[in-house]
Design a protein around this motif. Structure first.
Motif, PDB file in Angstrom:
ATOM      1  N   ASP A 277      54.012   8.967  49.982  1.00  0.00           N
ATOM      2  CA  ASP A 277      54.374   8.286  51.225  1.00  0.00           C
ATOM      3  C   ASP A 277      54.658   9.270  52.355  1.00  0.00           C
ATOM      4  OD1 ASP A 277      54.926   6.024  52.776  1.00  0.00           O
ATOM      5  OD2 ASP A 277      57.061   6.094  52.310  1.00  0.00           O
ATOM      6  N   ILE A 278      54.205  10.517  52.191  1.00  0.00           N
ATOM      7  CA  ILE A 278      54.378  11.530  53.233  1.00  0.00           C
ATOM      8  C   ILE A 278      53.041  12.206  53.487  1.00  0.00           C
ATOM      9  CG2 ILE A 278      56.815  11.932  52.717  1.00  0.00           C
ATOM     10  CD1 ILE A 278      56.007  14.429  51.163  1.00  0.00           C
ATOM     11  N   PRO A 279      52.846  12.799  54.671  1.00  0.00           N
ATOM     12  CA  PRO A 279      51.554  13.418  54.976  1.00  0.00           C
ATOM     13  C   PRO A 279      51.306  14.669  54.154  1.00  0.00           C
ATOM     14  CG  PRO A 279      53.133  13.816  56.747  1.00  0.00           C
ATOM     15  CD  PRO A 279      53.775  12.841  55.811  1.00  0.00           C
ATOM     16  N   GLY A 280      50.021  14.986  53.986  1.00  0.00           N
ATOM     17  CA  GLY A 280      49.646  16.191  53.279  1.00  0.00           C
ATOM     18  C   GLY A 280      49.915  17.440  54.100  1.00  0.00           C
ATOM     19  N   LEU A 281      49.881  18.568  53.435  1.00  0.00           N
ATOM     20  CA  LEU A 281      50.106  19.864  54.074  1.00  0.00           C
ATOM     21  C   LEU A 281      48.887  20.250  54.905  1.00  0.00           C
ATOM     22  CD1 LEU A 281      52.404  21.998  53.994  1.00  0.00           C
ATOM     23  CD2 LEU A 281      51.125  23.136  52.163  1.00  0.00           C
ATOM     24  N   GLU A 282      49.108  20.640  56.164  1.00  0.00           N
ATOM     25  CA  GLU A 282      48.015  21.036  57.044  1.00  0.00           C
ATOM     26  C   GLU A 282      48.009  22.552  57.222  1.00  0.00           C
ATOM     27  OE1 GLU A 282      48.200  18.963  60.725  1.00  0.00           O
ATOM     28  OE2 GLU A 282      48.047  16.971  59.817  1.00  0.00           O
ATOM     29  N   VAL A 283      46.828  23.134  57.210  1.00  0.00           N
ATOM     30  CA  VAL A 283      46.683  24.581  57.357  1.00  0.00           C
ATOM     31  C   VAL A 283      46.082  24.892  58.717  1.00  0.00           C
ATOM     32  CG1 VAL A 283      45.628  26.678  56.425  1.00  0.00           C
ATOM     33  CG2 VAL A 283      46.407  24.876  54.873  1.00  0.00           C
ATOM     34  N   ILE A 284      46.700  25.833  59.427  1.00  0.00           N
ATOM     35  CA  ILE A 284      46.234  26.288  60.733  1.00  0.00           C
ATOM     36  C   ILE A 284      45.593  27.668  60.569  1.00  0.00           C
ATOM     37  CG2 ILE A 284      46.965  26.838  63.099  1.00  0.00           C
ATOM     38  CD1 ILE A 284      49.355  25.007  62.661  1.00  0.00           C
ATOM     39  N   TYR A 285      44.579  27.940  61.369  1.00  0.00           N
ATOM     40  CA  TYR A 285      43.834  29.212  61.322  1.00  0.00           C
ATOM     41  C   TYR A 285      43.144  29.402  59.977  1.00  0.00           C
ATOM     42  CZ  TYR A 285      47.120  29.993  65.163  1.00  0.00           C
ATOM     43  OH  TYR A 285      47.874  29.848  66.290  1.00  0.00           O
ATOM     44  N   ASP A 286      42.784  28.302  59.326  1.00  0.00           N
ATOM     45  CA  ASP A 286      42.104  28.393  58.037  1.00  0.00           C
ATOM     46  C   ASP A 286      40.642  28.746  58.267  1.00  0.00           C
ATOM     47  OD1 ASP A 286      41.831  28.359  55.347  1.00  0.00           O
ATOM     48  OD2 ASP A 286      41.670  26.190  55.157  1.00  0.00           O
ATOM     49  N   CYS A 287      40.120  29.628  57.448  1.00  0.00           N
ATOM     50  CA  CYS A 287      38.699  29.982  57.508  1.00  0.00           C
ATOM     51  C   CYS A 287      38.309  30.585  56.166  1.00  0.00           C
ATOM     52  CB  CYS A 287      38.418  30.961  58.644  1.00  0.00           C
ATOM     53  SG  CYS A 287      39.197  32.573  58.448  1.00  0.00           S
ATOM     54  N   PRO A 288      37.015  30.610  55.831  1.00  0.00           N
ATOM     55  CA  PRO A 288      36.595  31.128  54.524  1.00  0.00           C
ATOM     56  C   PRO A 288      37.003  32.578  54.293  1.00  0.00           C
ATOM     57  CG  PRO A 288      34.806  29.916  55.582  1.00  0.00           C
ATOM     58  CD  PRO A 288      35.885  30.060  56.604  1.00  0.00           C
ATOM     59  N   GLU A 289      37.148  33.371  55.381  1.00  0.00           N
ATOM     60  CA  GLU A 289      37.477  34.788  55.225  1.00  0.00           C
ATOM     61  C   GLU A 289      38.953  35.022  54.917  1.00  0.00           C
ATOM     62  OE1 GLU A 289      36.019  33.562  57.948  1.00  0.00           O
ATOM     63  OE2 GLU A 289      33.932  34.172  57.665  1.00  0.00           O
ATOM     64  N   ALA A 290      39.797  34.023  55.153  1.00  0.00           N
ATOM     65  CA  ALA A 290      41.233  34.210  54.968  1.00  0.00           C
ATOM     66  C   ALA A 290      41.605  34.070  53.498  1.00  0.00           C
ATOM     67  CB  ALA A 290      42.004  33.200  55.809  1.00  0.00           C
ATOM     68  N   ASP A 291      42.111  35.143  52.908  1.00  0.00           N
ATOM     69  CA  ASP A 291      42.601  35.053  51.531  1.00  0.00           C
ATOM     70  C   ASP A 291      44.124  35.223  51.473  1.00  0.00           C
ATOM     71  OD1 ASP A 291      42.921  37.730  52.022  1.00  0.00           O
ATOM     72  OD2 ASP A 291      41.499  38.416  50.500  1.00  0.00           O
ATOM     73  N   THR A 292      44.759  35.272  52.660  1.00  0.00           N
ATOM     74  CA  THR A 292      46.218  35.364  52.752  1.00  0.00           C
ATOM     75  C   THR A 292      46.743  34.157  53.503  1.00  0.00           C
ATOM     76  OG1 THR A 292      46.188  37.790  52.756  1.00  0.00           O
ATOM     77  CG2 THR A 292      48.163  36.715  53.637  1.00  0.00           C
ATOM     78  N   LEU A 293      47.771  33.533  52.953  1.00  0.00           N
ATOM     79  CA  LEU A 293      48.421  32.386  53.592  1.00  0.00           C
ATOM     80  C   LEU A 293      49.850  32.760  53.942  1.00  0.00           C
ATOM     81  CD1 LEU A 293      48.436  29.331  54.379  1.00  0.00           C
ATOM     82  CD2 LEU A 293      49.275  28.875  52.058  1.00  0.00           C
ATOM     83  N   LEU A 294      50.162  32.749  55.225  1.00  0.00           N
ATOM     84  CA  LEU A 294      51.535  32.931  55.693  1.00  0.00           C
ATOM     85  C   LEU A 294      52.171  31.545  55.795  1.00  0.00           C
ATOM     86  CD1 LEU A 294      53.809  34.720  56.939  1.00  0.00           C
ATOM     87  CD2 LEU A 294      52.740  34.293  59.164  1.00  0.00           C
ATOM     88  N   LEU A 295      53.333  31.385  55.208  1.00  0.00           N
ATOM     89  CA  LEU A 295      53.969  30.068  55.273  1.00  0.00           C
ATOM     90  C   LEU A 295      55.480  30.206  55.430  1.00  0.00           C
ATOM     91  CD1 LEU A 295      55.569  29.111  52.440  1.00  0.00           C
ATOM     92  CD2 LEU A 295      53.235  29.045  51.587  1.00  0.00           C
ATOM     93  N   GLY A 296      56.061  29.136  55.940  1.00  0.00           N
ATOM     94  CA  GLY A 296      57.509  29.052  56.063  1.00  0.00           C
ATOM     95  C   GLY A 296      57.927  27.606  55.957  1.00  0.00           C
ATOM     96  N   TRP A 297      59.165  27.361  56.263  1.00  0.00           N
ATOM     97  CA  TRP A 297      59.667  25.978  56.260  1.00  0.00           C
ATOM     98  C   TRP A 297      60.681  25.836  57.384  1.00  0.00           C
ATOM     99  CZ3 TRP A 297      64.885  24.852  55.270  1.00  0.00           C
ATOM    100  CH2 TRP A 297      65.653  25.899  54.744  1.00  0.00           C
ATOM    101  N   GLY A 298      60.762  24.621  57.915  1.00  0.00           N
ATOM    102  CA  GLY A 298      61.778  24.343  58.922  1.00  0.00           C
ATOM    103  C   GLY A 298      61.602  25.109  60.216  1.00  0.00           C
ATOM    104  N   GLY A 299      62.722  25.574  60.772  1.00  0.00           N
ATOM    105  CA  GLY A 299      62.764  26.072  62.138  1.00  0.00           C
ATOM    106  C   GLY A 299      62.127  27.407  62.408  1.00  0.00           C
ATOM    107  N   THR A 300      61.525  28.063  61.424  1.00  0.00           N
ATOM    108  CA  THR A 300      60.822  29.332  61.671  1.00  0.00           C
ATOM    109  C   THR A 300      59.398  29.104  62.180  1.00  0.00           C
ATOM    110  OG1 THR A 300      60.079  29.409  59.366  1.00  0.00           O
ATOM    111  CG2 THR A 300      62.140  30.547  59.899  1.00  0.00           C
ATOM    112  N   TYR A 301      59.009  27.861  62.349  1.00  0.00           N
ATOM    113  CA  TYR A 301      57.619  27.510  62.676  1.00  0.00           C
ATOM    114  C   TYR A 301      57.060  28.307  63.849  1.00  0.00           C
ATOM    115  CZ  TYR A 301      53.830  24.755  64.766  1.00  0.00           C
ATOM    116  OH  TYR A 301      52.647  24.359  65.341  1.00  0.00           O
ATOM    117  N   GLY A 302      57.764  28.318  64.979  1.00  0.00           N
ATOM    118  CA  GLY A 302      57.214  28.934  66.184  1.00  0.00           C
ATOM    119  C   GLY A 302      56.927  30.407  66.005  1.00  0.00           C
ATOM    120  N   HIS A 303      57.846  31.124  65.391  1.00  0.00           N
ATOM    121  CA  HIS A 303      57.671  32.564  65.210  1.00  0.00           C
ATOM    122  C   HIS A 303      56.537  32.868  64.239  1.00  0.00           C
ATOM    123  CE1 HIS A 303      61.825  32.111  66.677  1.00  0.00           C
ATOM    124  NE2 HIS A 303      61.599  33.265  67.282  1.00  0.00           N
ATOM    125  N   LEU A 304      56.450  32.096  63.156  1.00  0.00           N
ATOM    126  CA  LEU A 304      55.406  32.357  62.163  1.00  0.00           C
ATOM    127  C   LEU A 304      54.032  31.973  62.700  1.00  0.00           C
ATOM    128  CD1 LEU A 304      57.107  31.242  58.821  1.00  0.00           C
ATOM    129  CD2 LEU A 304      57.320  33.374  60.099  1.00  0.00           C
TER     130      LEU A 304
END
Length: 636
Positions: A502-529
């Motif tokens: 009952d909640i939306p799925g996780l969305e990935v930004i700047y995703d591309c086939p060449e990217a093998d590293t995922l930077l992630l956070g939670w909550g209020g760190t969004y803007g900086h990350l």
């Protein structure tokens, strides 16, 4: 005349106001933010309060700051500022490292006397040289000019000095071509019942604006590029206010009256204060005698059929833990807001951290599962407060909303939404048809989501009793049967896990086939990350980015998203709580960590640097740097 010969056109600009706690820096910064939001600019603010309660005037410990970034694609308040307004010598000393090389520093030269320098612990009588400042310094006699503007006002000297912040604000408005009418409108609302103060501040802000036209100096000024905004009414809103308004929207959409049982605690008190103003919307906000009473009053209101909320910060969440457990076993809807701050104990009450995550997930006796969500920005506090209320009501469970001091006190430009932009909230009421069939029991469940029905007291034929003792799965009567207890424990846990549907799925930004590293956070760190990920991709280092707003349960596609990347980098303002949580659930994921526990939000440059070191297999990411190395890096 201050010639605008060096005009820099940029997509965003960062201004920092700094002075004593009583100098009105937060007010000046907030007004400038409001003006910019109404102009259609994106904004992000960072109020930086001292932990001391009114330290001696002019001392280093009493400096209060307010930083705002204005422009387009604004996701953070900025690592460093283009313009620093320093109202005294201590403010300059404490904030000079925030200024970009070649930026502008406006100082109140009247507050740089020998006594002022001594209070701020300068070693020489030349603070500019002593601090090694490489910026354009504009000496402005702010105090003198304020006194001159109010010479015939009839105000005493103390009241006149309090108006200095508006002179500085007027000058900054001139530097950035901000219209004064919006500021004057704000003043008319704030000081409507104090006409003498209104007239004084109006004179002073105009004097500051006019001063920019009349002095003979050369300094860089800025023109901010803007882009067309979505049509609507915009305002500057901080996270605590947005949280309160999101709860009001949820009350309207659910048809349930809103009750807040709370106790004042920094930095969550503003939520209580904001909701206390809204009796016109049927809100009941009650200041209880302590944190335990706050949560217990909310549980009572929930049993009575209200949208029940209690708000606090970390120490209060600990005190509320037994009450939250009662709501878990009674399966009552309850929203618990935790505006996180530095800890443990009293810790850093005015500073930000993300150190309550494990307490939110597990900080109760017994198997006591609750849903946990976390807004990503001040504006997102509205949406996630609404979501917390929706999940609590529709799934009959406590929900912990984890904001933090950075987004709770910080603000962003917000387009006021239309009511139809948010869905109806559908309480799982006990139906009259089910009552008429007979044999109803309080813990009967929906087969799909395992949610029990909400029987509002007073409903004919729905008399029932709830409490803290374990209940029989079928009858709802008190039961100590061990097999039944395990069944109830697993059922309550499964009910929380099914919220993932009952909640939306996780969305990935700047995703591309060449990217093998995922930077992630939670909550209020969004803007900086997000900004760090954008900078890394601009440098040709392919890094995908995602931010978690739903923590328990995690979005249903979390495992699929994580499995796409060779390296997962989790950045958070703690020692690695979310990284541990993900590693436990997904043992095969290659999880690396970037951690900071200094009471301050990330700097974008810190995240970029630490991410590059991890990507390049350096064994010394940011969380292993010594504090003096971090300080040295910032100063450079």
């Amino acid at each position: 005349m201050l010639q605008k010969t060096d005009v820099k056109t940029i997509d965003k600009v960062v201004i920092r106001f700094a002075g004593d706690s009583g100098d009105g820096m937060q007010l000046a910064g907030n007004i400038f933010s409001n003006i910019s939001a109404e102009e259609g600019d994106e904004i992000s603010t960072f109020p930086d309060y001292p932990a001391e309660i009114r330290a001696p005037q002019g001392s280093l410990g009493g400096v209060s700051g307010f930083q705002v970034s204005v422009g387009t694609n604004v996701h953070t308040p900025g690592d460093k500022c283009d313009v620093l307004v320093a109202m005294n010598a201590a403010a300059l000393k404490q904030n000079v490292h925030h200024v970009k090389e070649g930026g502008v520093i406006i100082i109140d030269i009247d507050s740089f006397k020998e006594a002022d320098l001594k209070k701020a612990l300068y070693a020489t009588d030349d603070p500019i040289r002593e601090l090694g400042i490489r910026a354009q310094v504009l000496d402005v006699p702010i105090t003198t000019m304020t006194k001159a503007a109010l010479a015939d006002s009839g105000l005493d000297n103390k009241s006149i000095i309090k108006c200095r912040n508006f002179f500085a604000l007027g000058l900054v408005c001139w530097l950035f071509d901000r219209p004064l009418e919006s500021a004057l409108h704000f003043l008319r609302k704030k000081f409507a019942r104090k006409p003498a103060i209104l007239e004084a501040n109006t004179k002073v802000i105009n004097a500051g604006y006019d001063y920019g036209h009349n002095i003979h100096a050369s300094v860089s000024t800025y023109r901010i590029e803007s882009r067309p905004a979505r049509p609507g009414v915009y305002t500057d809103i901080n996270g605590n206010t947005a949280t309160a308004w999101g709860l009001i929207m949820a009350s309207e959409k659910s048809g349930r009256p809103l009750f807040l049982g709370s106790y004042p605690i920094t930095p969550a008190t503003d939520i209580l204060q904001e909701l206390a103003k809204r009796k016109d919307l049927g809100v009941k906000a009650v200041q209880m005698e302590d944190e335990i009473a706050g949560v217990c009053s909310a549980i009572g209101a929930s049993f009575a059929g209200d949208l029940a909320v209690t708000s606090t910060s970390g120490p209060g969440l600990a005190l509320k833990s037994e009450g939250i457990g009662l709501a878990v076993i009674a399966e009552l809807p309850l929203v618990v807001i935790d505006v996180q701050r530095g800890g443990p104990s009293t810790g850093l009450p005015t500073k930000t951290e993300q150190t309550d995550l494990m307490q939110a997930l597990y900080g109760r006796n017994g198997e006591s599962p609750v849903a946990v969500v976390a807004p990503a920005s001040p504006v997102d506090c509205f949406t996630m407060a609404f979501e917390a209320a929706r999940i609590a009501i529709e799934h009959m469970t406590p929900v912990i909303l984890l904001t933090d001091a950075f987004i709770g006190n910080g603000s962003s430009a917000w387009r006021i939404p239309d009511a139809d932009e948010y869905p109806e909230i559908r309480p799982p009421y006990l139906s009259a048809e089910r009552i008429s069939e007979g044999g109803w029991r309080p813990y009967e469940r929906d087969d799909n989501n395992l949610v029990r029905r909400w029987a509002i007291p007073g409903t004919e034929g729905a008399m029932h009793r709830l409490g803290g003792l374990e209940k029989d799965f079928k009858t709802g009567a008190i039961s100590t049967d061990p097999v039944n207890h395990e069944k109830m424990v697993r059922t309550r846990q499964a009910k929380i896990e099914r919220i993932a549907n009952d909640i939306p799925g996780l969305e990935v930004i700047y995703d591309c086939p060449e990217a093998d590293t995922l930077l992630l956070g939670w909550g209020g760190t969004y803007g900086h990350l997000r900004t760090a990920a954008a900078q890394l991709n601009a440098q040709g280092r392919k890094v995908a980015f995602t931010q978690f707003r739903y923590i328990k349960p995690l979005p249903a596609n979390t495992e699929e998203v994580l499995s796409r990347y060779k390296t997962i980098i989790v950045a958070e303002l703690n020692t690695g709580m979310f990284a541990d949580y993900l590693q436990a659930r997904f043992p095969s994921a290659n999880i690396k960590r970037i951690n900071k526990i200094q009471g301050q939000p990330f700097l974008v440059e810190e995240v970029v640097s630490a991410t590059l070191k991890i990507m390049d297999n350096d064994k010394h990411p940011l969380d292993e740097l010594k504090n003096d190395e971090i300080t040295e890096k910032r100063e450079k």
